[in-house]
Write a protein that holds these residues in place. Structure first.
Motif, PDB file in Angstrom:
ATOM      1  N   GLN A 157       0.826  -1.211   0.000  1.00 28.72           N
ATOM      2  CA  GLN A 157       0.000   0.000   0.000  1.00 28.72           C
ATOM      3  C   GLN A 157       0.863   1.265   0.000  1.00 28.72           C
ATOM      4  OE1 GLN A 157      -2.506  -0.942   3.265  1.00 28.72           O
ATOM      5  NE2 GLN A 157      -4.275  -1.353   1.954  1.00 28.72           N
ATOM      6  N   GLU A 198      -1.349 -11.212  -6.450  1.00 24.70           N
ATOM      7  CA  GLU A 198      -2.716 -10.688  -6.635  1.00 24.70           C
ATOM      8  C   GLU A 198      -2.824  -9.342  -5.917  1.00 24.70           C
ATOM      9  OE1 GLU A 198      -5.227 -14.823  -7.258  1.00 24.70           O
ATOM     10  OE2 GLU A 198      -5.389 -13.761  -5.325  1.00 24.70           O
ATOM     11  N   GLU A 199      -2.248  -9.306  -4.723  1.00 26.99           N
ATOM     12  CA  GLU A 199      -2.289  -8.068  -3.948  1.00 26.99           C
ATOM     13  C   GLU A 199      -1.459  -6.971  -4.624  1.00 26.99           C
ATOM     14  OE1 GLU A 199      -1.770  -8.654   0.267  1.00 26.99           O
ATOM     15  OE2 GLU A 199      -1.460  -6.508   0.568  1.00 26.99           O
ATOM     16  N   ASN A 201      -0.778  -6.734  -7.829  1.00 31.02           N
ATOM     17  CA  ASN A 201      -1.477  -6.282  -9.039  1.00 31.02           C
ATOM     18  C   ASN A 201      -2.654  -5.375  -8.719  1.00 31.02           C
ATOM     19  OD1 ASN A 201       0.349  -7.763 -10.462  1.00 31.02           O
ATOM     20  ND2 ASN A 201      -1.022  -9.449 -10.940  1.00 31.02           N
ATOM     21  N   LYS A 202      -3.351  -5.713  -7.645  1.00 33.59           N
ATOM     22  CA  LYS A 202      -4.512  -4.923  -7.255  1.00 33.59           C
ATOM     23  C   LYS A 202      -4.088  -3.527  -6.774  1.00 33.59           C
ATOM     24  CE  LYS A 202      -7.572  -5.160  -3.602  1.00 33.59           C
ATOM     25  NZ  LYS A 202      -7.607  -5.864  -2.348  1.00 33.59           N
ATOM     26  N   LEU A 203      -3.040  -3.475  -5.973  1.00 35.86           N
ATOM     27  CA  LEU A 203      -2.639  -2.195  -5.375  1.00 35.86           C
ATOM     28  C   LEU A 203      -1.686  -1.391  -6.257  1.00 35.86           C
ATOM     29  CD1 LEU A 203      -2.054  -3.443  -1.722  1.00 35.86           C
ATOM     30  CD2 LEU A 203      -3.892  -1.940  -2.470  1.00 35.86           C
ATOM     31  N   GLY A 205      -0.270  -2.553  -9.390  1.00 38.21           N
ATOM     32  CA  GLY A 205      -0.507  -2.758 -10.820  1.00 38.21           C
ATOM     33  C   GLY A 205       0.595  -3.586 -11.459  1.00 38.21           C
TER      34      GLY A 205
END
Ligand code: ZN
Length: 274
Positions: A157, A198-199, A201-203, A205
């Motif tokens: 994050q 996954e995390e 990519n989600k946060l 990119g």
């Protein structure tokens, strides 16, 4: 495969290509200067020429730098913050002169500040660095960290927030396996590896993943202590590296493992076997 090591530049920047040739690698990372000193000379015309010549004669596809460890873009001391910003501007300029695609930097240490204020300080620094080097192609890669002391970047994050707030095409990220594991991202097995990316990519990119540091970890999952181990000889183990090689063939992957004897050769051999 885009697999390489952090090359030494002792005896001249172009010496990195000699080491690269010996190791038969197609990417590398270097320090463009003495990373433990503030003082650094700009690249001379002669240095630029010999580096560029060696670059085009080599099979290196992409190369990049690691910025000085003294830099703290989150610093609450005006003096250190200004020094850090100026050192980064000079680093970007040296990379541009040498044709290096990226420079990797740690986000910084919050010290007495709360993390959000520290991240805003980093963003302010990045904006200033990018503005001062307008027209350059060099992308600044923020590296995830183990989270020792008050360092930022142990959480995806943090990187996401800094990149988003900087609002520039010239910021992206570098993933370090040892730092991620020490920060609590369990990449050692298939499930944890999948969950981690996954995390990411989600946060952050998938497009913002520009480089990977391949290091095993001497310390345990979530220890927040940064100690690099040879591939397969630490707590992470071979499976994570196998998955990295399979998942990210087109992303430059660099060993930053201890340079004991011919260990670079040995680590590369392990990775190539995987
Ligand atoms: Zn690293």
């Amino acid at each position: 495969m885009l697999l390489g090591v952090h090359c030494s530049v002792s005896g001249g920047l172009e010496k990195a290509f000699t080491e690269a040739k010996k190791l038969d690698i197609d990417t590398f990372q270097i320090f463009t200067r003495n990373q433990r000193q503030w003082k650094a000379k700009p690249i001379t015309k002669k240095e630029k020429e010999s580096f560029t010549k060696a670059f085009s004669a080599s099979k290196i596809k992409t190369a990049f730098s690691h910025a000085s460890y003294l830099i703290n873009l989150a610093s609450d001391s005006d003096e250190l913050w200004n020094k850090s910003v100026n050192a980064m501007i000079a680093e970007v300029e040296r990379c541009e002169a040498l044709g290096l695609a990226y420079t990797v930097v740690h986000p910084g240490a919050a010290k007495d500040k709360d993390e959000n204020t520290a991240m805003e300080t980093v963003v302010k620094a990045l904006k200033q660095i990018i503005k001062a080097t307008k027209g350059n192609n060099v992308i600044i890669l923020l590296e995830n960290t183990a989270g020792q002391g008050t360092t930022l970047g142990y959480n995806f994050q943090h990187l996401a927030k800094i990149i988003d707030m900087t609002e520039s095409e010239r910021t992206a990220a570098c993933f370090d396996t040892c730092h991620a594991y020490a920060a609590g991202y369990d990449i050692s097995n298939n499930h944890g590896f999948k969950k981690t990316f996954e995390e990411w990519n989600k946060l952050i990119g998938a497009n913002n993943l520009k480089a990977i540091h391949l290091n095993d970890s001497k310390t345990q999952l979530g220890s927040r202590v940064d100690r690099h181990a040879h591939i397969g000889q630490g707590e992470i183990g071979n499976q994570a590296f196998k998955l990295i090689l399979k998942s990210f063939p087109h992303i430059p992957k660099i060993l930053e493992t201890p340079k004991d004897g011919n260990m670079d050769e040995k680590n590369l051999e392990v990775l190539r076997t995987l």
